[in-house]
Design a protein around this motif. Structure first.
Motif, PDB file in Angstrom:
ATOM      1  N   PRO A  27       0.797  -1.242   0.000  1.00  0.00           N
ATOM      2  CA  PRO A  27       0.000   0.000   0.000  1.00  0.00           C
ATOM      3  C   PRO A  27       0.826   1.286   0.000  1.00  0.00           C
ATOM      4  CG  PRO A  27      -0.971  -1.599   1.496  1.00  0.00           C
ATOM      5  CD  PRO A  27       0.344  -2.176   1.059  1.00  0.00           C
ATOM      6  N   VAL A  28       2.050   1.241   0.523  1.00  0.00           N
ATOM      7  CA  VAL A  28       2.873   2.468   0.548  1.00  0.00           C
ATOM      8  C   VAL A  28       4.140   2.316  -0.290  1.00  0.00           C
ATOM      9  CG1 VAL A  28       2.019   3.259   2.789  1.00  0.00           C
ATOM     10  CG2 VAL A  28       4.001   1.716   2.704  1.00  0.00           C
ATOM     11  N   TYR A  29       4.215   1.259  -1.065  1.00  0.00           N
ATOM     12  CA  TYR A  29       5.443   0.984  -1.819  1.00  0.00           C
ATOM     13  C   TYR A  29       5.779   2.112  -2.797  1.00  0.00           C
ATOM     14  CZ  TYR A  29       8.673  -1.373  -5.022  1.00  0.00           C
ATOM     15  OH  TYR A  29       9.754  -1.688  -5.803  1.00  0.00           O
ATOM     16  N   SER A  30       4.830   2.511  -3.632  1.00  0.00           N
ATOM     17  CA  SER A  30       5.098   3.544  -4.640  1.00  0.00           C
ATOM     18  C   SER A  30       5.467   4.869  -3.989  1.00  0.00           C
ATOM     19  CB  SER A  30       3.883   3.733  -5.551  1.00  0.00           C
ATOM     20  OG  SER A  30       3.645   2.566  -6.312  1.00  0.00           O
ATOM     21  N   ALA A  31       4.751   5.234  -2.939  1.00  0.00           N
ATOM     22  CA  ALA A  31       5.044   6.497  -2.246  1.00  0.00           C
ATOM     23  C   ALA A  31       6.431   6.460  -1.623  1.00  0.00           C
ATOM     24  CB  ALA A  31       3.992   6.764  -1.180  1.00  0.00           C
ATOM     25  N   PHE A  32       6.807   5.306  -1.079  1.00  0.00           N
ATOM     26  CA  PHE A  32       8.137   5.186  -0.462  1.00  0.00           C
ATOM     27  C   PHE A  32       9.226   5.288  -1.519  1.00  0.00           C
ATOM     28  CE2 PHE A  32      11.792   2.670   0.868  1.00  0.00           C
ATOM     29  CZ  PHE A  32      12.077   3.232   2.101  1.00  0.00           C
ATOM     30  N   VAL A  33       9.085   4.597  -2.620  1.00  0.00           N
ATOM     31  CA  VAL A  33      10.085   4.648  -3.684  1.00  0.00           C
ATOM     32  C   VAL A  33      10.241   6.079  -4.184  1.00  0.00           C
ATOM     33  CG1 VAL A  33      10.621   3.916  -6.041  1.00  0.00           C
ATOM     34  CG2 VAL A  33       9.804   2.241  -4.371  1.00  0.00           C
ATOM     35  N   ASP A  34       9.117   6.794  -4.365  1.00  0.00           N
ATOM     36  CA  ASP A  34       9.190   8.190  -4.823  1.00  0.00           C
ATOM     37  C   ASP A  34       9.940   9.059  -3.818  1.00  0.00           C
ATOM     38  OD1 ASP A  34       7.806   7.565  -7.114  1.00  0.00           O
ATOM     39  OD2 ASP A  34       5.859   8.256  -6.357  1.00  0.00           O
ATOM     40  N   ALA A  35       9.692   8.845  -2.533  1.00  0.00           N
ATOM     41  CA  ALA A  35      10.349   9.639  -1.494  1.00  0.00           C
ATOM     42  C   ALA A  35      11.845   9.350  -1.453  1.00  0.00           C
ATOM     43  CB  ALA A  35       9.714   9.360  -0.137  1.00  0.00           C
ATOM     44  N   VAL A  36      12.216   8.078  -1.618  1.00  0.00           N
ATOM     45  CA  VAL A  36      13.630   7.723  -1.651  1.00  0.00           C
ATOM     46  C   VAL A  36      14.289   8.311  -2.895  1.00  0.00           C
ATOM     47  CG1 VAL A  36      15.236   5.799  -1.943  1.00  0.00           C
ATOM     48  CG2 VAL A  36      13.417   5.643  -0.239  1.00  0.00           C
ATOM     49  N   ARG A  37      13.612   8.224  -4.029  1.00  0.00           N
ATOM     50  CA  ARG A  37      14.170   8.772  -5.271  1.00  0.00           C
ATOM     51  C   ARG A  37      14.497  10.254  -5.109  1.00  0.00           C
ATOM     52  NH1 ARG A  37      10.069   8.269  -8.417  1.00  0.00           N
ATOM     53  NH2 ARG A  37      10.639   6.455  -9.690  1.00  0.00           N
ATOM     54  N   ALA A  38      13.563  11.016  -4.568  1.00  0.00           N
ATOM     55  CA  ALA A  38      13.771  12.455  -4.424  1.00  0.00           C
ATOM     56  C   ALA A  38      14.975  12.753  -3.540  1.00  0.00           C
ATOM     57  CB  ALA A  38      12.515  13.111  -3.850  1.00  0.00           C
ATOM     58  N   ARG A  39      15.136  12.009  -2.452  1.00  0.00           N
ATOM     59  CA  ARG A  39      16.253  12.256  -1.545  1.00  0.00           C
ATOM     60  C   ARG A  39      17.575  11.772  -2.133  1.00  0.00           C
ATOM     61  NH1 ARG A  39      15.157  13.794   3.580  1.00  0.00           N
ATOM     62  NH2 ARG A  39      12.947  13.926   4.188  1.00  0.00           N
ATOM     63  N   ALA A  40      17.564  10.613  -2.777  1.00  0.00           N
ATOM     64  CA  ALA A  40      18.812  10.063  -3.323  1.00  0.00           C
ATOM     65  C   ALA A  40      19.324  10.897  -4.487  1.00  0.00           C
ATOM     66  CB  ALA A  40      18.598   8.617  -3.761  1.00  0.00           C
ATOM     67  N   GLU A  41      18.408  11.395  -5.330  1.00  0.00           N
ATOM     68  CA  GLU A  41      18.839  12.204  -6.473  1.00  0.00           C
ATOM     69  C   GLU A  41      19.496  13.513  -6.048  1.00  0.00           C
ATOM     70  OE1 GLU A  41      15.716  10.857 -10.009  1.00  0.00           O
ATOM     71  OE2 GLU A  41      15.239  12.598  -8.743  1.00  0.00           O
ATOM     72  N   ALA A  42      19.218  13.949  -4.829  1.00  0.00           N
ATOM     73  CA  ALA A  42      19.782  15.210  -4.351  1.00  0.00           C
ATOM     74  C   ALA A  42      21.182  15.044  -3.767  1.00  0.00           C
ATOM     75  CB  ALA A  42      18.857  15.823  -3.297  1.00  0.00           C
ATOM     76  N   LEU A  43      21.619  13.818  -3.560  1.00  0.00           N
ATOM     77  CA  LEU A  43      22.924  13.582  -2.941  1.00  0.00           C
ATOM     78  C   LEU A  43      24.049  13.744  -3.952  1.00  0.00           C
ATOM     79  CD1 LEU A  43      22.222  10.442  -0.716  1.00  0.00           C
ATOM     80  CD2 LEU A  43      22.172  12.854  -0.056  1.00  0.00           C
ATOM     81  N   ARG A  44      25.183  14.266  -3.470  1.00  0.00           N
ATOM     82  CA  ARG A  44      26.352  14.449  -4.316  1.00  0.00           C
ATOM     83  C   ARG A  44      27.608  13.967  -3.580  1.00  0.00           C
ATOM     84  NH1 ARG A  44      22.820  14.805  -7.159  1.00  0.00           N
ATOM     85  NH2 ARG A  44      22.188  16.448  -8.635  1.00  0.00           N
ATOM     86  N   PRO A  45      28.277  12.949  -4.120  1.00  0.00           N
ATOM     87  CA  PRO A  45      29.563  12.563  -3.536  1.00  0.00           C
ATOM     88  C   PRO A  45      30.656  13.510  -3.985  1.00  0.00           C
ATOM     89  CG  PRO A  45      29.088  11.187  -5.434  1.00  0.00           C
ATOM     90  CD  PRO A  45      27.890  12.090  -5.246  1.00  0.00           C
TER      91      PRO A  45
END
Length: 512
Positions: free
Chosen positions: A301-319
């Protein structure tokens, strides 16, 4: 808290000499910054002779240290603690130079390590002092006393990914328990270890803590040097090699090996909080955290929302190497091949890249990678990746999530996210791990009173907390006869009446 790769047969260092003599035996380590490639230090490679001499010095120092009153050891350890805290800026800078991690992450590591040192120093006497235990009916005339005594000399083989926090989880508790320590750091972080030892000598003035720098041969020599216990942090494969060396002399061992830690996200979880924790747990320190997060199982039930939230945070990271970077380079260059292999296997077998992909591995950096729908028998799910890679898979229910989380030979830590914390604790208790957190990741790392260690291929034994103090002690049993036994059976001329009475009491207590 974190694993490393201090392999006993490989230094893992690039040869700084462009035309090396392949037949010469190196005598020094050249430590290079993983971010710039510049040499940041030169250190001797200790062989069997040097390691043996250090252990002999430690043996003498251990006698002095163990004989000190508990409050004197506490005073010395707290003086060392203050030295570390006062020099925290310098120590964090050295951690950054040798590992490449951001300065703020290095500072956090120092703070956590100092908290554990403080707890060990202040609680060792309370935990280890002799205490009376119940004697029971048959030994009512005896007073039973349980105490804990130092082992003597403890050898610590430390990691590179958390070169202060993780080894001090053994060093601090071994010292607080009254032992001397010979510490062999990873060949990637020798300078950090020497800095720690120098501050200890400045505070205490005796060689109770010594450092021997070197490669895998140095670690092997320490295993065979006659120490009373080895504390090892590293890969499961290397742990088996260390165990084989320790077996030659029946030297006991505590092992913290790798992890493939899972997060479980329930349908009622705070999705954004869970996503923030997953990204930090999976990608902090460039994913080089054994007790972080590598797998996430999310109720549908929350899988898609969780993946979207992780995507937004991970895409903002810069090594990167600068102060603005979210995480730094890989400390160990050859780990890039492992990460690339796991990502390639996941994609080849139908996994879907949500963030990053095969081109994310660009040594010495790895960009964030988030993969979904990865088969459970892919190497990206079954083996420790040790890089900034998250695998997120949907599950039908929490029972399915627990089953998948436990379908691993590794069992170091785990986490559960749900608004029902009582249910979360019950789910966490079902995880085959040594530690778990509800609605956080790595929550246990900041609580010195909690023990830490794994099960299965993640190792055995415990560091931190009261269990960590006892890990570096030996239990001593003592009985003191207070008065003659009413029914004395411990003699050849015991009376038939005493035997008959003992049998009667026995049946009344146990046979009814």
């Amino acid at each position: 808290m974190a694993p490393s790769r201090p392999d006993l047969d490989d230094t893992g260092l690039d040869d700084p000499d462009p035309v090396p003599d392949r037949f010469a035996t190196p005598t020094t380590l050249s430590r290079r910054s993983p971010a710039t490639g510049e040499i940041v230090g030169e250190y001797p490679i200790a062989g069997e002779t040097e390691v043996g001499a250090a252990v002999e010095r430690a043996r003498t120092a251990a006698t002095w240290w163990a004989a000190l009153p508990a409050d004197r050891r506490r005073t010395h350890l707290l003086a060392w603690k203050r030295g570390l805290a006062r020099g925290a800026d310098d120590l964090a800078a050295l951690i950054r130079a040798e590992t490449g991690k951001p300065l703020t992450d290095a500072g956090l590591e120092v703070m956590l390590a100092v908290e554990h040192l403080d707890w060990a120093a202040r609680n060792a006497h309370r935990v280890l002092r002799p205490r009376t235990v119940r004697s029971g009916v048959l030994a009512a005339n005896q007073r039973g006393v349980l105490g804990y005594r130092p082992l003597g000399v403890v050898g610590v083989i430390g990691p590179w990914n958390y070169p202060v926090y993780t080894p001090l989880g053994s060093v601090s508790y071994a010292l607080a328990a009254g032992n001397a320590v010979v510490f062999k750091p990873s060949e990637y972080t020798p300078g950090v270890a020497q800095w720690l030892a120098e501050r200890f000598v400045a505070a205490v003035g005796e060689p109770v803590l010594q450092v021997v720098t070197g490669d895998g041969g140095t670690g092997a020599a320490l295993c065979r040097a006659g120490v009373d216990k080895i504390a090892f942090t590293g890969s499961t494969a290397t742990a088996k090699t260390v165990m084989a060396a320790c077996a030659e002399t029946l030297t006991p061992l505590v092992v913290e090996a790798g992890g493939k830690d899972a997060m479980i996200v329930a349908a009622d979880a705070d999705v954004d909080a869970a996503a923030a924790a997953a990204v930090f747990g999976g990608m902090g320190n460039a994913g080089q955290t054994c007790a972080g997060v590598e797998r996430v199982y999310v109720e549908r039930p929350v899988y898609s929302a969780f993946v979207d939230a992780v995507r937004a945070r991970a895409e903002a990271l810069r090594p990167g190497a600068g102060d603005e970077a979210d995480y730094g380079p890989l400390t160990m260059p050859r780990q890039a091949d492992v990460i690339a292999g796991h990502v390639a296997d996941a994609l080849a077998r139908g996994g879907r890249p949500v963030v990053g992909g095969a081109d994310a591995v660009r040594p010495p950096y790895v960009d964030p990678v988030v993969l979904t729908d990865v088969p459970e028998d892919s190497s990206a799910v079954t083996e420790e990746t040790f890089g900034p890679v998250l695998v997120i898979n949907p599950v039908d229910d929490l029972d399915d999530a627990v089953r998948r989380a436990n379908a691993s030979t590794l069992g170091l830590a785990g986490s559960v996210f749900t608004k029902d914390t009582r249910r979360g604790a019950a789910i966490a208790a079902r995880l085959r791990t040594g530690a778990a957190s509800v609605n956080s990741v790595l929550g246990f790392a900041a609580i010195p009173a909690l023990p830490f260690g794994g099960v299965g291929d993640s190792g055995f034994g415990r560091i931190h907390g009261a269990d960590g103090l006892r890990e570096f002690s030996r239990a001593g049993a003592l009985t003191v006869q207070r008065f003659p036994a009413p029914l004395d059976l411990m003699r050849f001329d015991r009376s038939p009446r005493a035997v008959a009475m003992a049998w009667r009491v026995f049946r009344l207590r146990h046979a009814r």
